[in-house]
Enzyme design. Structure first.
Site, short mmCIF file in Angstrom:
data_model
loop_
_atom_site.label_atom_id
_atom_site.label_comp_id
_atom_site.label_asym_id
_atom_site.label_seq_id
_atom_site.Cartn_x
_atom_site.Cartn_y
_atom_site.Cartn_z
N SER A 173 0.84 -1.20 0.00
CA SER A 173 0.00 0.00 0.00
C SER A 173 0.87 1.24 0.00
CB SER A 173 -0.89 0.00 1.25
OG SER A 173 -1.56 1.23 1.40
N TYR A 187 -1.99 -0.90 10.27
CA TYR A 187 -2.04 -1.17 8.84
C TYR A 187 -0.83 -0.58 8.12
CZ TYR A 187 -3.66 -1.19 4.00
OH TYR A 187 -3.75 -1.39 2.64
#
Length: 283
Positions: A173, A187
């Site tokens: 990401s 995350y």
């Protein structure tokens, strides 16, 4: 050196974790429609079976479901074992099917591409962010990536050659590259760790003719992003230099490139698939 041969993945065997929904589904469809055999795995067995059914209707390649709960290490081990059995059985003649479980250990089991896509997120204010969020998110997003990769490495080695190495594609990401504004501490940390794990694997496994690369994905339509896009969709688009959200073709195309002859010499790279949002100036 035509494009048809450079980007060909026909006949390759691919495992996509989290391949039934979201970005994983986009990736799975890209492989199936280009002639690959795709194994889809996630803890949602019904979603895996439905995705396989829909993808098989597209023709060219094939899709199969092998459900597994990646929070459970025993499930990951069973997935690797089941994958080996299924791929091994194709070398047996039909009348040997009954003893496939015994013979597959001697057969040239092959896995050409592993796409580590399964992931989770947890958002909460900093002062309230729970310790268990890190345990849960890092287990799925980072720890199990290593576990599964380690377990299927023998299958990847069987398929690999110096000219056509096997491929590991880790779905990271841009929040592992930049500092996100949302309070998703576990995350972003897990994705930054995944990016570096991918580079470490590239160094160690390159010697075995296995490449490891990362796609640092920006905003795509997915279950994980649904609430965020609903609330902040226009703001997110405004922060992307290309002015749009990612499409299935964007992420599937990146995977096809990395899995084909065109991407055979790419190893240890992190490719941002984000329309430029990671490098966009905020002021």
């Amino acid at each position: 050196m035509d494009s048809a041969s450079l980007f060909n993945v026909q006949g390759k065997v691919v495992l996509v974790t989290g391949g039934a929904k979201g970005i994983g589904r986009m990736i799975s469809e890209g492989y199936v429609t280009n002639g690959a055999t795709v194994y889809i795995s996630s803890r949602d067995a019904k979603a895996c079976e439905q995705a396989a059914k829909e993808l098989n209707a597209l023709g060219k390649g094939k899709a199969h479901a092998i459900p597994a709960n990646f929070y459970n290490l025993d499930d990951v081990k069973k997935l690797a074992e089941e994958l080996g059995k299924r791929e091994g059985s194709k070398y047996l003649k039909p009348y040997l099917t009954g003893i496939a479980s015994v013979l597959t250990r001697y057969l040239p089991l092959e896995l050409h591409v592993l796409v580590n896509n399964s992931g989770s997120n947890w958002g909460a204010p900093y002062d309230e962010y729970p310790s268990e969020a890190f345990t849960r998110v890092l287990t799925l997003n980072l720890h199990r990536v290593f576990d599964l990769t380690q377990l299927v490495t023998p299958l990847l080695e069987k398929a690999a050659t110096p000219e056509d190495p096997s491929r590991i594609i880790n779905i990271g990401s841009i929040d592992g590259l930049r500092v996100p504004s949302l309070e998703t501490f576990a995350y972003s940390s897990s994705k930054a760790g995944l990016h570096h794990l991918s580079r470490v694997l590239a160094n160690h496994l390159g010697k075995r003719n296995i490449t490891s690369n990362t796609l640092a994905c920006g905003p795509f339509e997915s279950k994980m992003m649904a609430a965020t896009l609903k609330s902040f969709g226009e703001t997110i688009k405004a922060g992307v230099p290309l002015g749009r959200i990612g499409t299935p073709q964007d992420v599937a195309g990146s995977c096809l490139f990395l899995s084909s002859r065109a991407g055979a010499y790419i190893n240890g790279s992190t490719i941002a698939v984000d329309g430029g949002s990671a490098i966009a100036a905020k002021l």
